[in-house]
Design a protein around this motif. Structure first.
Motif, mmCIF file in Angstrom:
data_model
loop_
_atom_site.group_PDB
_atom_site.id
_atom_site.type_symbol
_atom_site.label_atom_id
_atom_site.label_comp_id
_atom_site.label_asym_id
_atom_site.label_seq_id
_atom_site.Cartn_x
_atom_site.Cartn_y
_atom_site.Cartn_z
ATOM 1 N N LEU A 145 4.969 7.867 -15.768
ATOM 2 C CA LEU A 145 5.291 6.596 -15.113
ATOM 3 C C LEU A 145 4.180 6.115 -14.168
ATOM 4 O O LEU A 145 3.766 4.953 -14.251
ATOM 5 N N ILE B 77 3.911 1.851 -0.937
ATOM 6 C CA ILE B 77 4.650 2.076 -2.183
ATOM 7 C C ILE B 77 3.702 2.435 -3.306
ATOM 8 O O ILE B 77 3.955 3.349 -4.090
ATOM 9 N N ALA C 284 2.828 6.009 -2.824
ATOM 10 C CA ALA C 284 3.940 6.902 -3.182
ATOM 11 C C ALA C 284 4.006 7.092 -4.687
ATOM 12 O O ALA C 284 4.176 8.207 -5.184
ATOM 13 N N ILE C 285 3.827 5.990 -5.428
ATOM 14 C CA ILE C 285 3.865 6.085 -6.890
ATOM 15 C C ILE C 285 2.711 6.953 -7.390
ATOM 16 O O ILE C 285 2.866 7.776 -8.285
ATOM 17 N N GLU C 286 1.529 6.786 -6.751
ATOM 18 C CA GLU C 286 0.391 7.568 -7.217
ATOM 19 C C GLU C 286 0.517 9.045 -6.857
ATOM 20 O O GLU C 286 0.021 9.914 -7.574
ATOM 21 N N LEU C 287 1.192 9.335 -5.734
ATOM 22 C CA LEU C 287 1.405 10.747 -5.381
ATOM 23 C C LEU C 287 2.249 11.440 -6.447
ATOM 24 O O LEU C 287 2.085 12.611 -6.730
ATOM 25 N N LEU C 288 3.145 10.684 -7.035
ATOM 26 C CA LEU C 288 3.988 11.214 -8.108
ATOM 27 C C LEU C 288 3.107 11.755 -9.235
ATOM 28 O O LEU C 288 3.451 12.739 -9.886
ATOM 29 N N ILE D 199 1.566 15.430 -8.351
ATOM 30 C CA ILE D 199 2.379 16.651 -8.320
ATOM 31 C C ILE D 199 2.095 17.470 -9.572
ATOM 32 O O ILE D 199 2.147 16.952 -10.679
ATOM 33 N N PRO D 200 1.758 18.759 -9.400
ATOM 34 C CA PRO D 200 1.416 19.587 -10.561
ATOM 35 C C PRO D 200 2.579 19.664 -11.540
ATOM 36 O O PRO D 200 3.740 19.615 -11.140
ATOM 37 N N ARG E 188 0.822 -1.218 0.000
ATOM 38 C CA ARG E 188 0.000 0.000 0.000
ATOM 39 C C ARG E 188 0.853 1.263 0.000
ATOM 40 O O ARG E 188 0.679 2.121 -0.862
ATOM 41 N N ILE F 107 9.018 10.518 -16.307
ATOM 42 C CA ILE F 107 8.738 10.463 -14.868
ATOM 43 C C ILE F 107 7.281 10.810 -14.602
ATOM 44 O O ILE F 107 6.624 10.237 -13.734
#
Lengths: 329, 279
Positions: A195, A125, A128-132, A135-136, A123, A192
């Motif tokens: 991704l 990780i 964290a990937i989805e927060l990427l 980011i605006p 969960r 990035i």
């Protein structure tokens, strides 16, 4: 007798009240239904409006340059000669670079999240990937300009240039002075940014694989790699392609991150290290400075091309993801 | 080498590549957050929240940009949320299998990932050009067009999660359809609906491209919605690309503020919908 009269005197208004209330409710029901339907129609109208306004806005440019607009390389505000080729080229090249990097890495992350990651870390990780993805894009832009581009300029590009200087095709791909900014850097930052989309959609479609298929693969002695390669990926191919197309749609239309690091040069150069431009970067940089109808209209025409391009890609993506959903249901 | 050894080797190569990919992905998140904190915190002071954006070379803050962002986001959400929610309600409650719903669903998915700069061009053509000047209102309208697809999508998804038996129970008690939707379906999906709005706010608060040629920018305090209006993302764009060191510093600080706000919003939204799934 008087009783009956009394009763009906009391009951009659009650009946009409009830009828009135019911009619009121029925009316309310109809209004609510119509309002929600109108809202749905408005969404349709908006998209129609977007297309219509772009077409109308780009008419002057299309009339002035004709289909040659698509293949002309000139971009000269003074003589009012405009062509879309450098912007289209830059858009396709940066998105291509982005997909080359993001697809294998995204699939790797999805594999990691579904097969390898310890359950407790899955969960955090995944989040964290989805927060990427949240980011605006302007943040990617400013970071790319001040942190990433200088790093690429000092450490990565000189190495690439000297490494490939003797290899026939690659030497022209990695030629020229290391500016730091340019199409390669823009493509990398796009990678990035998209991704997380590839990773989370692939993870979701990997999870639709029936466990019994994976168990069967394990049962005949497949390694994790063989299970992914011969069972999971073939089973989810349509969904994975849908996710990749969705990410491609994002990469094609991405504006701010690219605008910062692309270098804004209206020319087609074979080297990936050279500055270039994309459709969205051109619009973002020049729209408020555009004077004259033809200039503005050319920029809107670029917007129309971008919209059609992303529309086709996104439509294919949605179609494929829909097919997968139907299969899963 | 035996076949078995080759297969094992290939497998360990592939799995270590997958591990590397995951590390690579997470590394960027931390790298970006670290540079934001490092560069942004240096410029963080009270003046950022109390002073206007300065001319190059003098001291100042981001007050007008922060205010402009808040105002335009608020208006954009206020316009977009009801529209998106009502349309989402139609799709989930009334027209689930109708042609209209299917077309709207497809179109909405396209709008959801359409390039936001195209939305900016659209609003320029429809509002800015006829009005003759850039304005805060057109910025807000551009943002509302980005809010709609997010809210519509989450509303539809969340309403579909509400069990049909709850609707049937309410209907069996004689509740009219609109009451069933408003008092049963909406109430059951409340956390999800709020999540959708939060996600929409997070999405639009960092949007720059559609504001560039709708609201433009304003160096001064502006409360006039019909005049150009400053916003954080546009100020960051302008200041970061400028050659002045103190402007660039303000851009970093602004970037830190936006990112903090956006991440806080998306984590809250996630926590809300996670709480829902558990109950």
């Amino acid at each position: 007798m008087s009783d009956v009269a009394l009763e009906s005197a009391v009951a009659r208004p009650a009946v009409t009240d009830r009828a009135k209330a019911l009619a009121g409710i029925a009316l309310l029901d109809r209004i609510f239904f119509q309002v929600t339907r109108a809202a749905a129609v408005i969404v349709l109208v908006i998209l129609g409006g977007v297309i219509l306004s772009l077409v109308l806005g780009s008419l002057p440019a299309l009339q002035a340059f004709g289909p040659g607009f698509l293949i002309s390389q000139s971009w000269n505000p003074v003589t009012e000669k405009f062509g879309a080729l450098p912007a289209i080229y830059g858009t396709l090249v940066t998105s291509g670079v982005a997909m080359l990097i993001a697809v294998p890495v995204g699939l790797g992350i999805a594999t990691f999240l579904t097969e390898l990651c310890p359950h407790r870390l899955r969960r955090p990780i995944g989040i964290a990937i989805e927060l990427l993805a949240g980011i605006p894009s302007i943040i990617y832009g400013i970071w790319g300009l001040f942190v990433f581009a200088p790093f690429v300029q000092t450490y990565v590009q000189p190495g690439l240039i000297s490494l490939f200087s003797d290899v026939p095709v690659l030497s022209s791909l990695f030629a020229g002075p290391p500016y730091g900014i340019g199409m390669l850097t823009a493509g990398f930052i796009l990678a990035i940014m998209v991704l997380p989309f590839i990773a989370s959609i692939s993870r979701d479609v990997f999870e639709t694989v029936p466990p019994v298929l994976k168990e069967a693969a394990a049962g005949i002695g497949c390694t994790t790699w063989e299970m992914m390669r011969y069972v999971v990926i073939p089973y989810t191919r349509v969904g994975v392609i849908g996710g990749v197309m969705l990410a491609l749609g994002r990469a094609l239309g991405e504006t701010m991150a690219v605008t910062f690091v692309i270098g804004n040069a209206h020319k087609v150069s074979p080297s990936l290290l050279a500055p270039g431009t994309t459709i969205s970067a051109t619009i973002a940089n020049e729209f408020t400075e555009a004077v004259g109808d033809v200039y503005t209209s050319s920029l809107i025409a670029l917007g129309l091309i971008l919209f059609l391009l992303t529309f086709v890609v996104l439509a294919i993506a949605r179609y494929m993801l829909m097919r997968l959903e139907r299969k899963a249901a | 080498m035996s076949l078995y050894a080759t297969r094992r080797k290939r497998n360990s190569l592939a799995t270590s590549l997958a591990w590397a990919a995951a590390l690579f992905g997470i590394a960027w998140l931390f790298l970006i957050l670290a540079s934001l904190l490092y560069e942004g915190l240096r410029g963080l002071s009270l003046a950022v929240f109390t002073e206007m954006t300065p001319p190059p070379g003098s001291k100042g803050g981001l007050l007008n940009a922060i205010a402009g962002s808040l105002v335009m986001t608020a208006i954009g959400v206020a316009i977009g949320t009801p529209l998106g929610m009502l349309a989402g309600t139609y799709m989930a409650e009334y027209g689930r299998y109708t042609k209209l719903a299917m077309v709207v669903r497809f179109i909405n998915d396209i709008l959801l990932s359409a390039p936001s700069i195209v939305i900016g061009l659209f609003v320029y053509e429809v509002l800015v050009h006829p009005m003759g000047h850039f304005s805060g209102v057109s910025g807000a309208v551009a943002l509302s067009l980005l809010v709609i697809p997010v809210v519509l999508r989450t509303t539809e998804d969340m309403l579909l999660l509400v069990p049909g038996s709850m609707r049937e129970a309410a209907a069996a008690l004689g509740a009219p359809r609109s009451h069933v939707v408003a008092h049963v379906a909406y109430r059951a999906a409340k956390a999800g609906l709020v999540t959708g709005v939060l996600l929409a706010v997070a999405r639009v608060s960092g949007e720059t491209a559609p504001l560039l040629f709708t609201a433009l920018n304003n160096q001064f305090w502006s409360s006039d919605l019909l005049a150009p209006m400053a916003s954080l993302p546009v100020v960051i764009f302008q200041f970061a690309l400028s050659p002045y060191k103190d402007w660039q510093q303000l851009a970093w600080t602004g970037a830190l503020l936006i990112t903090a706000a956006v991440l806080a919003l998306s984590i809250t939204a996630r926590a809300l919908s996670a709480g829902r799934r558990k109950s």
